[in-house]
Every structure is written in structure tokens, then in C-alpha cells.
Design an enzyme around this catalytic site. Structure first.
Site, PDB file in Angstrom:
ATOM      1  N   ARG A  24       0.829  -1.216   0.000  1.00  0.00           N
ATOM      2  CA  ARG A  24       0.000   0.000   0.000  1.00  0.00           C
ATOM      3  C   ARG A  24       0.865   1.270   0.000  1.00  0.00           C
ATOM      4  O   ARG A  24       0.457   2.292   0.568  1.00  0.00           O
ATOM      5  CB  ARG A  24      -0.966  -0.011   1.187  1.00  0.00           C
ATOM      6  CG  ARG A  24      -1.849  -1.258   1.268  1.00  0.00           C
ATOM      7  CD  ARG A  24      -2.840  -1.369   0.122  1.00  0.00           C
ATOM      8  NE  ARG A  24      -3.843  -0.343   0.203  1.00  0.00           N
ATOM      9  CZ  ARG A  24      -5.008  -0.451   0.846  1.00  0.00           C
ATOM     10  NH1 ARG A  24      -5.302  -1.562   1.460  1.00  0.00           N
ATOM     11  NH2 ARG A  24      -5.859   0.523   0.842  1.00  0.00           N
ATOM     12  N   ARG A  28      -2.458   6.791   1.633  1.00  0.00           N
ATOM     13  CA  ARG A  28      -2.841   8.055   2.284  1.00  0.00           C
ATOM     14  C   ARG A  28      -1.810   8.646   3.218  1.00  0.00           C
ATOM     15  O   ARG A  28      -1.988   9.766   3.692  1.00  0.00           O
ATOM     16  CB  ARG A  28      -4.142   7.838   3.051  1.00  0.00           C
ATOM     17  CG  ARG A  28      -5.341   7.922   2.140  1.00  0.00           C
ATOM     18  CD  ARG A  28      -6.609   7.799   2.900  1.00  0.00           C
ATOM     19  NE  ARG A  28      -6.732   6.438   3.443  1.00  0.00           N
ATOM     20  CZ  ARG A  28      -7.824   5.969   4.013  1.00  0.00           C
ATOM     21  NH1 ARG A  28      -8.863   6.746   4.139  1.00  0.00           N
ATOM     22  NH2 ARG A  28      -7.877   4.734   4.462  1.00  0.00           N
ATOM     23  N   ARG A  37      -6.177  13.287  -3.756  1.00  0.00           N
ATOM     24  CA  ARG A  37      -7.503  12.854  -3.290  1.00  0.00           C
ATOM     25  C   ARG A  37      -8.430  14.025  -2.970  1.00  0.00           C
ATOM     26  O   ARG A  37      -9.648  13.844  -2.934  1.00  0.00           O
ATOM     27  CB  ARG A  37      -7.346  11.932  -2.076  1.00  0.00           C
ATOM     28  CG  ARG A  37      -6.987  10.514  -2.437  1.00  0.00           C
ATOM     29  CD  ARG A  37      -8.163   9.742  -3.044  1.00  0.00           C
ATOM     30  NE  ARG A  37      -9.028   9.207  -2.005  1.00  0.00           N
ATOM     31  CZ  ARG A  37     -10.209   9.658  -1.703  1.00  0.00           C
ATOM     32  NH1 ARG A  37     -10.717  10.686  -2.354  1.00  0.00           N
ATOM     33  NH2 ARG A  37     -10.914   9.122  -0.749  1.00  0.00           N
ATOM     34  N   ASP A  73      -7.351  -1.398  -7.050  1.00  0.00           N
ATOM     35  CA  ASP A  73      -7.836  -2.103  -5.863  1.00  0.00           C
ATOM     36  C   ASP A  73      -8.114  -3.556  -6.255  1.00  0.00           C
ATOM     37  O   ASP A  73      -8.264  -3.864  -7.439  1.00  0.00           O
ATOM     38  CB  ASP A  73      -9.116  -1.454  -5.330  1.00  0.00           C
ATOM     39  CG  ASP A  73      -9.476  -2.014  -3.953  1.00  0.00           C
ATOM     40  OD1 ASP A  73      -8.779  -1.664  -2.979  1.00  0.00           O
ATOM     41  OD2 ASP A  73     -10.412  -2.817  -3.852  1.00  0.00           O
ATOM     42  N   TYR A 148     -15.498 -10.305   0.214  1.00  0.00           N
ATOM     43  CA  TYR A 148     -16.254  -9.064  -0.026  1.00  0.00           C
ATOM     44  C   TYR A 148     -17.565  -9.342  -0.754  1.00  0.00           C
ATOM     45  O   TYR A 148     -18.595  -8.737  -0.455  1.00  0.00           O
ATOM     46  CB  TYR A 148     -15.400  -8.063  -0.818  1.00  0.00           C
ATOM     47  CG  TYR A 148     -14.278  -7.498   0.022  1.00  0.00           C
ATOM     48  CD1 TYR A 148     -14.531  -6.494   0.950  1.00  0.00           C
ATOM     49  CD2 TYR A 148     -12.990  -7.995  -0.069  1.00  0.00           C
ATOM     50  CE1 TYR A 148     -13.526  -5.990   1.757  1.00  0.00           C
ATOM     51  CE2 TYR A 148     -11.964  -7.502   0.733  1.00  0.00           C
ATOM     52  CZ  TYR A 148     -12.244  -6.501   1.643  1.00  0.00           C
ATOM     53  OH  TYR A 148     -11.249  -6.010   2.447  1.00  0.00           O
TER      54      TYR A 148
END
Ligand code: 1CP
Length: 337
Positions: A24, A28, A37, A73, A148
Site C-alpha cells: 500500500r 494516504r 484525493r 484495488d 467481499y
């Protein structure tokens, strides 16, 4: 031109130092990403190969990492399976899959529709990097994607998924088979688009017992790994929070086994000599700052065999991670053989 350190570590060569990348890494914790973003939603970034390539390359501009992982993703190819979802912040499905009829209603997969923006992003990224940096593609493992699709969103322990496995094992098998076939086409296409290797994320591997994993999940994971291996693409298989499965995963056909911080990597190397491993600093240690990060990295380097070791965190880097901690990690890895 010769390959960079990551591909050479995958071949278990003797190297001047160990390769490093961070799961990752385009996320962020980077102020530049936060800026992107503010102007675009996550979906907008992923839909634009130009913006996604920019996000992929951001961490490489700051840190001397040995790989870039394409900004996408695990859900990116799911529209090709007729799955409607959003991010809040993780994936949330409009209509989860809860029955045999739901599985049977999934459309035939159109291979061309599997993440076309991801493939275009990979082409751009590969063209912008030298061969010393590996470009990584990725996909979710069938079970982690099914988590998911059935649960509907990330939920601790995935109880609805586990109930579905108990009640509808044949329907789960049909779903996993479909996901395995689709992900094989998807990552093989990523290889053609410029990925040098692919990571298969089995982040929720540990939800079932070893016996149920062997019976319900393993055959479909092997089908995916075999198909990718036959295409000649190096495979990094990552599992998370599944210490009871690690020896079973170590026996699967993948060039690299990536593990989380709960496992003793030195002991894993001793139990599986010659196996290339990836990991496994606790991402929370980086929150404690550069000093703690340096100590943890040096300890990992000291305790483990450098041959066939790709340094990484044990799971994705956390959003509040100080930049200085990532710098300390890079320095620790660069400072030692
Ligand atoms: O708000 C935002 O900016 C969106 C947050 C975000 C991001 C940046 C999500 C939603 N996904 C991603 C990108 C992403 N996801 C990458 C790109 C490369 C990079 O950041 O360097 C990768 C490799 C993933 C993979 C991924 N997504 C996994 C496997 C790895 C892991 O962390 O175990 C999983 C399980 C997901 C699902 C997902 N998507 C997003 C989130 C926040 C999550 C996990 C949390 C949840 O289940 O709710």
C-alpha cells in the site's frame, strides 16, 4: 539490461543488498496522494490511467524503493463479473452474493472487460521506469475476493462468508472457480501490459480451519497459481493473519511467500530452506517513529537470511505513518547487505 534487485531476489541470487517495497505504498500517508484525493475521488483516480500512473509513481519519487505496485484495488476487475460496488472507505457491495442462484446469475466473464484502466496504467508505469525497479501487478485471491462478494463489505472474521461456506459449499466452490479463472486472465494480461511479477493478496486467508481451507479453498487457489505460472509470470503469494495455514501456503506453487508480522520470518526460513520470503515488519511500529522503525528493520535483517528475502511490512502501511519512518526503513535496508 539486467534485472533489478527484486527479480533477482525472486531467483534467489546473491545480491549487494535486499530489495524493499511497501504494501500500500501509494496510499494516504503520502501528502502528495492526499493532495490528489482532494481533487479526485478514489474511483476517479483508478479510472484514469494517467492519474493512476501518477499515484503509482509517487512513492518512488520520495523513496529508493525496488518496486512500484500499480495503483488499483482488488475490486478493480469486479465490474467484469457484473458486481456493483462502492468504496466507504473499503469495498461495499450493493447486493451481496448469498445463494446458489446469486452465483449462477453472475454473467460470463468478458476477459476484455477485466480492468482495462489497470492494464493501461501498467503500460504507462513500465514505460516510465528503468529495469532496476520492478513493476508489480496484483489481484485478490479467490477467497479474499469472495469475502467481499458474500459478506458485502469488510467485517471482522467474515461470519456471513463462513456461514455460506458451511451451508452452500458447492455454491462457494462455483464462485471460487469463477474468480480463479477470471483472476488468471486478469493477471496474465497485467504481465503482457508490463508487470514483471504479480502479488496475489489473500488478506483474509485465515478465516477457516486448515481442514476446511484444504477442502474448499486450496484447489481454486492452486488453479490460479498454476495458470499464472504457466504464463511465466513470477508469483508473490501473500497471506495475512493465518499462522495455522502458513506451512500449507509454503507448499503452494508460488515463487515468493509473503507473510504478516505475527510470524517469525527467521524460523519460517529455517523450516522452508530455499523458499523466497517477503515481509514482515509490523506496520504499527512505523507509527512509533523512525527510531523504533530502524531498530525493527535492523533486527529483522540481523535475524534472517539475506538470500531470497524481499523486505516489506507485514501488511499495508497505515495512513498516519510518518514519512520519517519510511525514510528510516529505506536507510536501514540500504545500509546493510
Ligand atoms: O480513500 C482512499 O484513498 C481509498 C482507499 C484505498 C486505496 C488507496 C482503497 C480502498 N484501496 C486502495 C488502493 C489499493 N488497494 C492498492 C494500491 C496500491 C497502493 O496503495 O500502493 C492495493 C494493492 C490494494 C489492495 C487491497 N484492497 C487489499 C489487499 C491488501 C490488504 O490491504 O490486505 C484489500 C483487502 C483491499 C480492500 C480495500 N480497498 C480499500 C480499502 C480501505 C480496503 C481494505 C479495508 C476494508 O476491507 O474495508
Amino acid at each position: 539490461m539486467t534485472d533489478g534487485l527484486l527479480l533477482r531476489a525472486i531467483r534467489c541470487e546473491d545480491l549487494p543488498r535486499r530489495p524493499l517495497w511497501v504494501m500500500r505504498q501509494a496510499g494516504r500517508y503520502l501528502p502528495e496522494y492526499q493532495r490528489m484525493r482532494r481533487e479526485h475521488t478514489f474511483k476517479e483516480l483508478m479510472r484514469s490511467p494517467q492519474l493512476a500512473a501518477e499515484a503509482t509513481l509517487l512513492p518512488l519519487q520520495r523513496f529508493a524503493l525496488d518496486a512500484a505496485i500499480v495503483f488499483a484495488d482488488i475490486m478493480s476487475p469486479m465490474p467484469a463479473l457484473g458486481v456493483d460496488f462502492d468504496f466507504d472507505p473499503g469495498p461495499v457491495l450493493a447486493t451481496p452474493i448469498r445463494s446458489r442462484a446469486d452465483v449462477d446469475a453472475l454473467p460470463e466473464v468478458d476477459a476484455e472487460a477485466l480492468g482495462p484502466a489497470v492494464l493501461a496504467t501498467l503500460q504507462r508505469v513500465r514505460a516510465q521506469l528503468g529495469n532496476d525497479v520492478a513493476v508489480l501487478g496484483f489481484c485478490g485471491a479467490p477467497w479474499t475476493l469472495a469475502a467481499y462478494l458474500v459478506e458485502g463489505r469488510g467485517v471482522a472474521g467474515f461470519p456471513t462468508l463462513r456461514a455460506f461456506a458451511a451451508k452452500e459449499p458447492a455454491a462457494l466452490g462455483a464462485l471460487l472457480a469463477k474468480l480463479s479463472e477470471a483472476m488468471a486472465s486478469y493477471v496474465i494480461a497485467q504481465g503482457r501490459a508490463g508487470a514483471d511479477a504479480v502479488q496475489i493478496f489473500d488478506s483474509w486467508a485465515g478465516a477457516l480451519s486448515l481442514a476446511d481451507w484444504q477442502r474448499l479453498i486450496r484447489p481454486h487457489l492452486v488453479d490460479l497459481l498454476d495458470a499464472v505460472g504457466q504464463a511465466g509470470l513470477p508469483r508473490i503469494l501473500f497471506l495475512q493473519n493465518a499462522p495455522h495455514l502458513v506451512d500449507a501456503y509454503a507448499a503452494l506453487p508460488a515463487e515468493v511467500l509473503g507473510v504478516d508480522w505475527r510470524l517469525d520470518l527467521a524460523e519460517l526460513q529455517r523450516r522452508h530452506p530455499g523458499r523466497v520470503v517477503q515481509g514482515n515488519i509490523d506496520p504499527a511500529i512505523l507509527l512509533a517513529g523512525p527510531g523504533a522503525t530502524r531498530t525493527a528493520a535492523q533486527e529483522l535483517l540481523r535475524r534472517t537470511d539475506s538470500r531470497g528475502h524481499i523486505v516489506n511490512l507485514g501488511h499495508g502501511i497505515l495512513p498516519k505513518t510518518p514519512i520519517a519512518s519510511v525514510e528510516a526503513l529505506v536507510q536501514a535496508v540500504h545500509g546493510s547487505a
